[in-house]
Design a protein around this motif. Structure first.
Motif, mmCIF file in Angstrom:
data_model
loop_
_atom_site.group_PDB
_atom_site.id
_atom_site.type_symbol
_atom_site.label_atom_id
_atom_site.label_comp_id
_atom_site.label_asym_id
_atom_site.label_seq_id
_atom_site.Cartn_x
_atom_site.Cartn_y
_atom_site.Cartn_z
ATOM 1 N N VAL A 61 1.974 7.217 11.545
ATOM 2 C CA VAL A 61 2.683 8.488 11.895
ATOM 3 C C VAL A 61 2.545 8.805 13.457
ATOM 4 O O VAL A 61 1.192 8.964 13.658
ATOM 5 N N ARG A 62 3.513 8.785 14.065
ATOM 6 C CA ARG A 62 3.377 9.012 15.493
ATOM 7 C C ARG A 62 2.687 10.384 15.688
ATOM 8 O O ARG A 62 2.910 11.530 15.251
ATOM 9 N N ASN A 64 -0.431 11.083 14.541
ATOM 10 C CA ASN A 64 -1.230 11.590 13.277
ATOM 11 C C ASN A 64 -1.883 10.455 12.889
ATOM 12 O O ASN A 64 -3.074 11.051 12.036
ATOM 13 N N GLY A 65 -1.768 9.162 13.019
ATOM 14 C CA GLY A 65 -2.768 8.100 12.594
ATOM 15 C C GLY A 65 -2.048 7.163 11.912
ATOM 16 O O GLY A 65 -0.568 7.224 11.748
ATOM 17 N N THR A 66 -2.832 6.209 11.300
ATOM 18 C CA THR A 66 -2.373 5.150 10.453
ATOM 19 C C THR A 66 -2.780 5.280 8.932
ATOM 20 O O THR A 66 -3.975 5.686 8.753
ATOM 21 N N PHE A 67 -2.142 5.015 8.164
ATOM 22 C CA PHE A 67 -2.195 5.246 6.709
ATOM 23 C C PHE A 67 -1.903 4.096 5.771
ATOM 24 O O PHE A 67 -1.153 2.997 6.125
ATOM 25 N N ILE A 68 -2.500 4.185 4.710
ATOM 26 C CA ILE A 68 -2.302 2.833 3.495
ATOM 27 C C ILE A 68 -1.059 3.169 2.980
ATOM 28 O O ILE A 68 -0.572 4.148 2.428
ATOM 29 N N SER A 69 -0.202 2.068 2.743
ATOM 30 C CA SER A 69 1.021 2.239 1.963
ATOM 31 C C SER A 69 0.748 1.700 0.489
ATOM 32 O O SER A 69 -0.317 1.487 0.163
ATOM 33 N N GLU A 70 1.844 2.080 -0.172
ATOM 34 C CA GLU A 70 1.832 1.666 -1.661
ATOM 35 C C GLU A 70 1.515 0.450 -1.975
ATOM 36 O O GLU A 70 0.863 -0.187 -2.877
ATOM 37 N N ALA A 71 2.271 -0.586 -0.998
ATOM 38 C CA ALA A 71 2.226 -2.084 -1.327
ATOM 39 C C ALA A 71 0.791 -2.837 -0.982
ATOM 40 O O ALA A 71 0.395 -3.792 -1.743
ATOM 41 N N ALA A 72 -0.094 -1.931 -0.435
ATOM 42 C CA ALA A 72 -1.339 -2.551 -0.134
ATOM 43 C C ALA A 72 -2.233 -2.379 -1.287
ATOM 44 O O ALA A 72 -3.396 -2.952 -1.139
#
Length: 360
Positions: A61-62, A64-72
């Motif tokens: 998210v520009r 705001n950072g990096t996040f874990i997705s559902e597929a992971a």
């Protein structure tokens, strides 16, 4: 930094998500943190992040950072239909990047993704890699054994893989007890080819330096001995120096006198691989032994070092990229059940003659 280092980071991130129990939409590490953990450049980390984002493992998210997705966070007991685990002893140097490129090109063309783990030729790291691959639910494995000539405590893990119906292909070597196919250069032929060439050049007393903890070392030694016996040279075993892979760089310090004595009794040396051959030539230079005038030296693998070292090295060519492609194709045929009784595949090495051998 090697162009393929990012794949190691991609594999590490996938393991990290599972081990840390991260859930969808949890915040992930920053690029700066990943750079510090892996000791790599921001460019390499960004390449890994782009790969992870394309596989829907993370999302960004520009501002705001990096996040874990559902597929992971797919349940580890569920096989990941298009994910293949690759376990290699090394990665960032020598012939290994070419092998990985060969594997990845075939897997990618067939719609598979690659999870990579590196063992550094350590059995316990192989244990961790196998456990991680099992927990992530890969649909197949391509594995290079660690210390393949020694007893291995991972027999039960390989048995579990077999019972789970997960296909597996070994590359470069295989454990003697393992009921899986493998793809490799014919190491016995390699050892014989370079030794035969030395005999054709008039050498009669030939030293051999071989790794004792990998099957490749045993097979290359076997080819060396075959050639010596075929040329009616007795007592060649006395001219063999065995060493552990992890000790390769230190043997010329700690066994200096023994090696000098061996070289004084021989006119040529067969080395387990190009790395050792180049270190032997440097040892000779430091101790006043002229190569190839006083000692001819041959290696095995035809790595990128062989043609650019101070005295270009006579060696035999490892099929690296082709080997990686063959391993991936064999595994895919096992996954698709188009190959019910997979067979081993051995590549015949080609002799590459350069300047490190003199005629007698």
């Amino acid at each position: 930094m090697n162009n393929y280092k990012y794949l190691e980071i991609v594999s590490w991130v996938k393991d990290y998500i599972v081990l840390e129990g991260l859930k969808p939409n949890d915040r992930f590490l920053t690029e700066k943190q990943l750079c510090a953990i892996h000791g790599v450049s921001r460019q390499t980390v960004r390449q890994a992040m782009m790969r992870l984002e394309s596989e829907n493992i993370i999302y960004r998210v520009r501002g705001n950072g990096t996040f874990i997705s559902e597929a992971a966070t797919v349940h580890p007991a569920q096989p990941v239909k298009n994910s293949v685990g690759v376990i290699s002893t090394y990665f960032s140097d020598y012939i290994f990047p070419h092998i990985m490129t060969g594997i990845e090109s075939v897997l990618g063309d067939a719609g598979y993704t690659m999870q990579l783990s590196i063992t550094h030729n350590q059995v316990l790291e192989e244990t961790q890699a196998l456990e991680s691959m099992l927990s992530s639910g890969v649909c197949g494995l391509i594995v290079e054994p660690s210390k393949s000539a020694l007893p291995n405590p991972n027999v039960s893990l390989y048995r579990k893989l077999h019972e789970s119906g997960i296909p597996l292909v070994f590359f470069n070597a295989k454990y003697p007890w393992a009921d899986y196919p493998y793809v490799a250069m014919d190491d016995q032929v390699a050892g014989r080819k370079v030794t035969d060439y030395l005999f054709r050049c008039g050498h009669e007393s030939i030293a051999g330096f071989f790794a004792l903890d990998d099957i490749q070392g045993h097979l290359r030694y076997s080819g060396y001995m075959e050639s010596c016996l075929a040329h009616n040279v007795k007592g060649s075993e006395r001219n063999v120096f065995w060493y552990a892979t992890a000790d390769r760089s230190s043997i010329f310090r700690f066994a200096k006198d023994k090696i000098l004595t061996l070289l004084s009794q021989t006119t040529a040396a067969v080395c387990y691989n190009d790395k050792l051959a180049i270190e032997l030539m440097q040892f000779c230079k430091e101790n006043g032994i002229a190569v190839p005038e006083q000692l001819s030296v041959v290696g095995i693998d035809d790595s990128r070092y062989a043609s650019i070292c101070e005295i270009p090295l006579t060696t035999v060519r490892h099929p690296h990229s082709l080997l990686g492609q063959a391993a991936a194709k064999k595994l895919i045929s096992m996954i698709d059940h188009t190959c019910t009784v997979p067979e081993d595949e051995l590549f015949t090495p080609e002799l590459i003659v350069r300047s490190s051998v003199a005629k007698r």
